[in-house]
Design an enzyme around this catalytic site. Sequence first.
Site, short mmCIF file in Angstrom:
data_model
loop_
_atom_site.label_atom_id
_atom_site.label_comp_id
_atom_site.label_asym_id
_atom_site.label_seq_id
_atom_site.Cartn_x
_atom_site.Cartn_y
_atom_site.Cartn_z
N ARG A 15 10.04 -8.22 17.16
CA ARG A 15 10.88 -9.36 16.76
C ARG A 15 12.37 -9.04 16.64
O ARG A 15 13.19 -9.93 16.50
CB ARG A 15 10.35 -9.95 15.44
CG ARG A 15 9.13 -10.83 15.67
CD ARG A 15 8.71 -11.50 14.39
NE ARG A 15 7.98 -10.59 13.51
CZ ARG A 15 7.84 -10.77 12.19
NH1 ARG A 15 8.38 -11.81 11.61
NH2 ARG A 15 7.17 -9.90 11.47
N THR A 83 -1.61 0.86 11.13
CA THR A 83 -1.03 1.74 10.09
C THR A 83 -2.01 2.85 9.69
O THR A 83 -1.59 3.96 9.37
CB THR A 83 -0.63 0.92 8.86
OG1 THR A 83 -1.74 0.11 8.45
CG2 THR A 83 0.54 0.00 9.15
N ASN A 228 12.03 -7.08 10.01
CA ASN A 228 11.31 -7.38 11.25
C ASN A 228 12.17 -8.12 12.25
O ASN A 228 11.83 -8.18 13.43
CB ASN A 228 10.06 -8.23 10.94
CG ASN A 228 9.10 -7.47 10.04
OD1 ASN A 228 8.60 -6.43 10.43
ND2 ASN A 228 8.89 -7.97 8.84
N ALA A 385 62.87 2.33 13.86
CA ALA A 385 61.98 1.46 14.62
C ALA A 385 61.85 1.96 16.05
O ALA A 385 62.83 2.35 16.68
CB ALA A 385 62.54 0.04 14.63
C1 UD1 Z 1 1.71 -3.91 6.51
C2 UD1 Z 1 0.47 -3.90 5.61
C3 UD1 Z 1 0.48 -5.13 4.71
C4 UD1 Z 1 1.74 -5.17 3.91
C5 UD1 Z 1 2.97 -5.10 4.82
C6 UD1 Z 1 4.21 -4.96 3.99
C7 UD1 Z 1 -1.26 -2.81 6.91
C8 UD1 Z 1 -2.47 -3.02 7.75
N1 UD1 Z 1 -0.70 -3.91 6.44
O1 UD1 Z 1 1.60 -5.03 7.35
O2 UD1 Z 1 -0.64 -5.12 3.86
O3 UD1 Z 1 1.78 -6.34 3.11
O4 UD1 Z 1 2.88 -3.95 5.69
O5 UD1 Z 1 5.32 -5.00 4.80
O6 UD1 Z 1 -0.88 -1.70 6.68
N2 UD1 Z 1 3.41 1.30 12.14
C9 UD1 Z 1 3.17 2.47 12.81
N3 UD1 Z 1 2.13 2.54 13.69
C10 UD1 Z 1 1.33 1.49 13.93
C11 UD1 Z 1 1.59 0.28 13.24
C12 UD1 Z 1 2.64 0.23 12.35
O7 UD1 Z 1 3.88 3.47 12.63
O8 UD1 Z 1 0.42 1.63 14.74
C13 UD1 Z 1 4.53 1.25 11.19
C14 UD1 Z 1 5.56 0.21 11.56
O9 UD1 Z 1 6.57 0.77 12.37
C15 UD1 Z 1 6.10 -0.18 10.19
C16 UD1 Z 1 4.91 0.00 9.27
O10 UD1 Z 1 4.02 0.88 9.94
O11 UD1 Z 1 7.13 0.68 9.77
C17 UD1 Z 1 4.21 -1.30 8.92
O12 UD1 Z 1 3.71 -1.87 10.12
P1 UD1 Z 1 3.71 -3.43 10.36
O13 UD1 Z 1 3.14 -3.68 11.68
O14 UD1 Z 1 5.04 -3.99 10.05
O15 UD1 Z 1 2.65 -3.88 9.27
P2 UD1 Z 1 2.54 -5.31 8.63
O16 UD1 Z 1 1.77 -6.17 9.54
O17 UD1 Z 1 3.85 -5.77 8.16
MG MG Z 2 5.91 -5.25 8.66
#
Ligand code: UD1
Ligand code: MG
Length: 462
Positions: A15, A83, A228, A385
């Site tokens: 995004r 994550t 985001n 100047a």
């Molecule tokens: C995550 C949480 C959610 C929480 C929210 C808060 C999970 C499943 N969900 O959701 O409960 O409320 O954060 O902001 O954890 N990332 C990686 N590798 C991946 C996926 C993500 O390194 O494969 C990193 C992203 O770069 C980011 C962070 O993990 O820094 C969070 O990932 P994001 O996809 O933003 O998770 P949310 O859907 O926001």
């Molecule tokens: Mg997030």
Amino acid sequence: MALDIVIMAAGKGTRMKSSRPKVLHTLAGRPLLQHVLTTAAKLGANKLVTITGHGADEVEQAMQGLFPQQRLVFVRQQPQLGTGHAVQQAAPQLADDGTTLILNGDVPLIDAGTVGELIAASGGEKLALLTIELEDPTGYGRIVRKGDAVLAIVEHKDASPELRQIREGYTGVMAAPTAHLKRWLAALRNDNAQGEYYLTDIVAMAVHDGVPVVATRAHNETEVLGINSPSQLADLERRYQRAQAEALMEQGVRFADPARFDVRGELVCGTDVEIDVNCVFEGRVVLGDGVKIGANCVLRNTGIAAGATLLPFTHADGEKLGVSIGAGAIVGPFSRLRPGAVLGEEVHIGNFVEVKNSTLGKGAKANHLAYLGDADVGEKVNYGAGSITANYDGANKHRTVIGANVHVGSNCVLVAPVAVGEGATIGAGSTVSKNAPAGELTVARAKQVSISGWVRPTKKKA
Ligand code: UD1
Ligand code: MG
């Protein structure tokens, strides 16, 4: 208790709609990830493990060398399967007998104090979650409780309409006993709405295993806001800047408008400092007592002594050498100070004057359209100047030395290396390529002649 920290920073940041990896976008002039690492570095961890994926080379390169005191480890996550999958990649780096703290690379303003409380709440044996009560928790994992006890986190996309009513959201920050964490990570599955390995699924596993789960509330929303989109980044930037302005106003700094102020580094102010609108402070800037900064000034790595005034549109960039402005000096409007500009007390620098790597003695003045580069200027010199130092011969830089009380007329070129002795006067329009003796008038230009009887040409008739 040994502490390891994992920072998740592999996500794409779709995004942001940018070719730059999300965690390298800047808040207050520094990459998001740098903010998180700065906070993490305060916590005394054994290892700081950053998980990279999208733009990994670029991200790792940008952070390398910024934290010389800290052991930085980068672990790659390819592809990004969620994550939980991210933290799985870091697991081999983590000490079994310790605690692991998990942070997000895109939540830049997380506070070290809050995180310290979370680690304490985990106490080496509990799973501690940082949560926040939100007006609109859309997108957040929901903290599902029975009575007070936390049962699980359910991701927004997987939540039923009833669960979506829950306003307590998971911030993405947790502390867990590492041995348990590793066991839970190994058991994660991806049978959910997004087909991802959710780190948040470990909460239900902890409950199942009888490991206590505690939730600590964040102190405020700002510290847990994740980035985001460009709009969220701009919003957090304003919140951050407002907080900086509030802290300075607490100390007595007066802003014409605290909403039109940006500090991208460190700003240290004495008493009775006044700052007009649209000023930007970068690197380290120190303002002494009673300093006044006019509108639209941009200052970087600059120190300003007591009682000095910067008039509008002054640009001072000290880069590595710094810029120093003496007590009671008046600079601007439209002045440019470059690295190594050292202005003594009560110096005046006026419009369209550039000063680089030069020292000006007390009371020296260069008020209009001038350049001073690689020069030592004595006290009370008046630099006319349009005059410049020709400090560069195309290969090397040379110095110009101007003694005290010298008067340099308008439109002079001082060809360095050259010295002008104390009290000397240089006639307007002179090109000075040899030393000018003290106390004398030096003029180096063609003598003025008038030709009597000269007739201006007229147009030939066809
Ligand atoms: C995550 C949480 C959610 C929480 C929210 C808060 C999970 C499943 N969900 O959701 O409960 O409320 O954060 O902001 O954890 N990332 C990686 N590798 C991946 C996926 C993500 O390194 O494969 C990193 C992203 O770069 C980011 C962070 O993990 O820094 C969070 O990932 P994001 O996809 O933003 O998770 P949310 O859907 O926001
Ligand atoms: Mg997030």
